[in-house]
Design an enzyme around this catalytic site. Structure first.
Site, PDB file in Angstrom:
ATOM      1  N   ASP A   6       0.845  -1.198   0.000  1.00 15.93           N
ATOM      2  CA  ASP A   6       0.000   0.000   0.000  1.00 15.93           C
ATOM      3  C   ASP A   6       0.880   1.247   0.000  1.00 15.93           C
ATOM      4  OD1 ASP A   6      -2.696   1.175   0.168  1.00 15.93           O
ATOM      5  OD2 ASP A   6      -1.914   2.043   2.003  1.00 15.93           O
ATOM      6  N   SER A   7       0.277   2.361  -0.385  1.00 15.84           N
ATOM      7  CA  SER A   7       1.011   3.621  -0.384  1.00 15.84           C
ATOM      8  C   SER A   7       1.315   4.090   1.043  1.00 15.84           C
ATOM      9  CB  SER A   7       0.191   4.691  -1.097  1.00 15.84           C
ATOM     10  OG  SER A   7      -1.036   4.876  -0.425  1.00 15.84           O
ATOM     11  N   CYS A  69      -3.656  -0.759  -2.531  1.00 19.98           N
ATOM     12  CA  CYS A  69      -3.894   0.655  -2.843  1.00 19.98           C
ATOM     13  C   CYS A  69      -4.623   0.778  -4.189  1.00 19.98           C
ATOM     14  CB  CYS A  69      -2.544   1.359  -2.914  1.00 19.98           C
ATOM     15  SG  CYS A  69      -2.622   3.071  -3.410  1.00 19.98           S
ATOM     16  N   GLU A 161      -6.352  10.427   8.246  1.00 16.29           N
ATOM     17  CA  GLU A 161      -5.067  10.242   8.930  1.00 16.29           C
ATOM     18  C   GLU A 161      -4.974  11.107  10.186  1.00 16.29           C
ATOM     19  OE1 GLU A 161      -1.575  10.027   6.547  1.00 16.29           O
ATOM     20  OE2 GLU A 161      -2.399   8.332   5.440  1.00 16.29           O
ATOM     21  N   CYS A 193     -10.808   3.893  -2.333  1.00 17.16           N
ATOM     22  CA  CYS A 193      -9.597   4.339  -1.639  1.00 17.16           C
ATOM     23  C   CYS A 193      -9.560   3.609  -0.305  1.00 17.16           C
ATOM     24  CB  CYS A 193      -9.635   5.853  -1.419  1.00 17.16           C
ATOM     25  SG  CYS A 193      -8.267   6.454  -0.407  1.00 17.16           S
ATOM     26  N   HIS A 195      -8.520   4.399   2.528  1.00 12.51           N
ATOM     27  CA  HIS A 195      -8.785   5.158   3.762  1.00 12.51           C
ATOM     28  C   HIS A 195     -10.280   5.298   4.073  1.00 12.51           C
ATOM     29  CE1 HIS A 195      -4.619   6.202   3.404  1.00 12.51           C
ATOM     30  NE2 HIS A 195      -4.656   7.033   4.427  1.00 12.51           N
TER      31      HIS A 195
HETATM   32  N1  DGL Z   1      -3.995   3.977  -0.585  1.00 18.96           N
HETATM   33  C1  DGL Z   1      -4.482   4.992  -1.477  1.00 18.96           C
HETATM   34  C2  DGL Z   1      -5.609   4.456  -2.372  1.00 18.96           C
HETATM   35  O1  DGL Z   1      -6.278   3.495  -2.044  1.00 18.96           O
HETATM   36  C3  DGL Z   1      -4.948   6.213  -0.735  1.00 18.96           C
HETATM   37  C4  DGL Z   1      -3.868   7.018  -0.086  1.00 18.96           C
HETATM   38  C5  DGL Z   1      -2.944   7.713  -1.045  1.00 18.96           C
HETATM   39  O2  DGL Z   1      -3.355   8.657  -1.752  1.00 18.96           O
HETATM   40  O3  DGL Z   1      -1.786   7.312  -1.084  1.00 18.96           O
HETATM   41  O4  DGL Z   1      -5.823   4.989  -3.435  1.00 18.96           O
END
Ligand code: DGL
Length: 284
Positions: A6-7, A69, A161, A193, A195
Site C-alpha cells: 500500500d502507499s 492501494c 489520517e 480508496c 482510507h
Molecule cells: N492507498 C491509497 C488508495 O487506495 C490512498 C492514499 C494515497 O493517496 O496514497 O488509493
C-alpha cells in the site's frame, strides 16, 4: 507468505479482513508512508514507487502480492503484470468492481476515489468489461448496467489520517463530495480508496440505508479466498504460521500509532521494521 502493498496505512483495512477470514496465512505488509499520498501524484511516479515496493515484497519472500492501494492498482498493475509475467500480482479494482456488479439493483454505480483513480477511468473500464462478460448483449440488463458516476475526494485521506472521523468539518466535506453521486441517484457506492472505510458509518448515513457501500479491501480479501481455491499451486507455496509483519518506509513509531487504528488492533514494535526504498528524487 502473502505480500500486501500500500502507499501507506490504508491497505491495513485489507490486512484486517484477510486476517479475519484467512488467519492461518503469514502476511508481510509494506506501506510506503514516506512517499504517501499516491493519490495526487503522476501515473509515472506511482508506477515507479509501486514497482519498487512490490519487488521488495517478492525479494523478502512473498509468493504472491496483493496491491491494496486503489491508486497503485489503477496506475501500475497492468504494467507490473506484463513486465513480470512470472510473478503473481493482484489488484483491488476488479474485485471491487465485481462486488459492485453483484450487489447493484438498478445498475447505477458510484465511485468515490483519489484524483489518480478517477483520472485513470480504470473503474469504468473494468465495470464495462465485466458487464460485457456477464451479460449477453440481448439481455436488457446489459443496457442498464452499469451507469457509472465517479468523483474525486482528495481531502478525505488527510482527514482520516488526522483522525477527524466524526468532526463536523469532515461531514461537511463528505456531503459536498457525495453530492454528484446522490444527484445521479446511485444505488451502489464503491469506496475506491483504502482510507474511506474508516468513514463507513458517515458514508452510510449520508447515502441512506438503501445504498450498498463497497469496501474495496473487503472485496479484495474475499476475492482472494476464491483465487486460492482455484490456484492450489500458489496456495501450497504459502507459509501458514499466522504471523503478520509490517514494513514501512517511514518512521516505525508513527506507523505503529496510525497503523493500529487502521488495523483495529495494536501493532507491536517487534512486528515493524523501517526500510529504505529509492529516494523520491533519485540523484543523477
Ligand atoms: N492507498 C491509497 C488508495 O487506495 C490512498 C492514499 C494515497 O493517496 O496514497 O488509493
Amino acid at each position: 507468505m502473502i505480500g500486501i502493498f500500500d502507499s501507506g496505512f490504508g491497505g491495513l483495512t485489507t490486512v484486517r479482513e484477510l486476517r479475519r477470514i484467512l488467519p492461518q496465512y503469514d502476511i508481510l505488509f509494506l506501506g510506503d508512508s514516506a512517499r504517501t499520498p499516491y493519490g495526487s501524484r503522476s501515473t509515472s511516479a506511482v508506477t515507479r514507487f509501486t514497482e519498487e515496493g512490490v519487488q521488495r515484497l517478492f525479494a523478502e519472500g512473498a509468493k504472491i502480492v496483493l496491491v491494496a492501494c486503489n491508486t497503485a492498482s489503477a496506475d501500475a498493475l497492468r504494467y507490473l503484470q506484463s513486465k513480470y509475467p512470472h510473478q503473481k500480482t493482484l489488484g483491488v479494482l476488479i474485485p471491487a468492481a465485481e462486488e459492485a456488479l453483484a450487489q447493484t439493483r438498478f445498475g447505477r454505480i458510484g465511485v468515490l476515489a483519489t484524483r489518480g483513480v478517477v483520472a485513470s477511468k480504470n473503474y469504468e473500464k473494468e465495470l464495462n468489461k465485466l458487464t460485457s462478460l456477464l451479460y449477453h448483449p440481448a439481455d436488457t440488463r446489459a443496457e442498464q448496467i452499469p451507469k457509472i458516476t465517479s468523483a474525486p475526494a482528495p481531502l478525505l485521506v488527510p482527514l482520516v489520517e488526522e483522525g477527524w472521523i466524526k468532526k463536523p468539518e469532515t461531514r461537511m466535506i463528505l456531503r459536498k463530495y457525495l453530492r454528484p453521486l446522490k444527484e445521479a441517484n446511485i444505488d451502489t457506492l464503491i469506496l475506491g480508496c483504502t482510507h474511506y472505510p474508516l468513514l463507513l458509518q458517515e458514508f452510510q448515513r449520508k447515502m441512506g440505508k438503501q445504498c450498498v457501500i463497497i469496501n474495496s479491501g473487503v472485496a479484495q480479501a474475499r476475492n482472494f479466498v476464491n483465487y486460492l481455491s482455484r490456484h492450489r499451486e500458489i496456495e501450497q507455496t504459502l507459509s501458514q504460521n499466522g504471523v503478520c509483519r509490517f514494513l514501512t518506509t517511514d518512521d516505525a513509531t508513527r506507523f505503529r500509532e496510525l497503523g493500529s487504528r487502521f488495523l483495529g488492533e495494536t501493532i507491536s514494535s517487534k512486528q515493524i521494521s523501517h526500510i529504505e526504498l529509492l529516494p523520491v528524487f533519485p540523484q543523477k
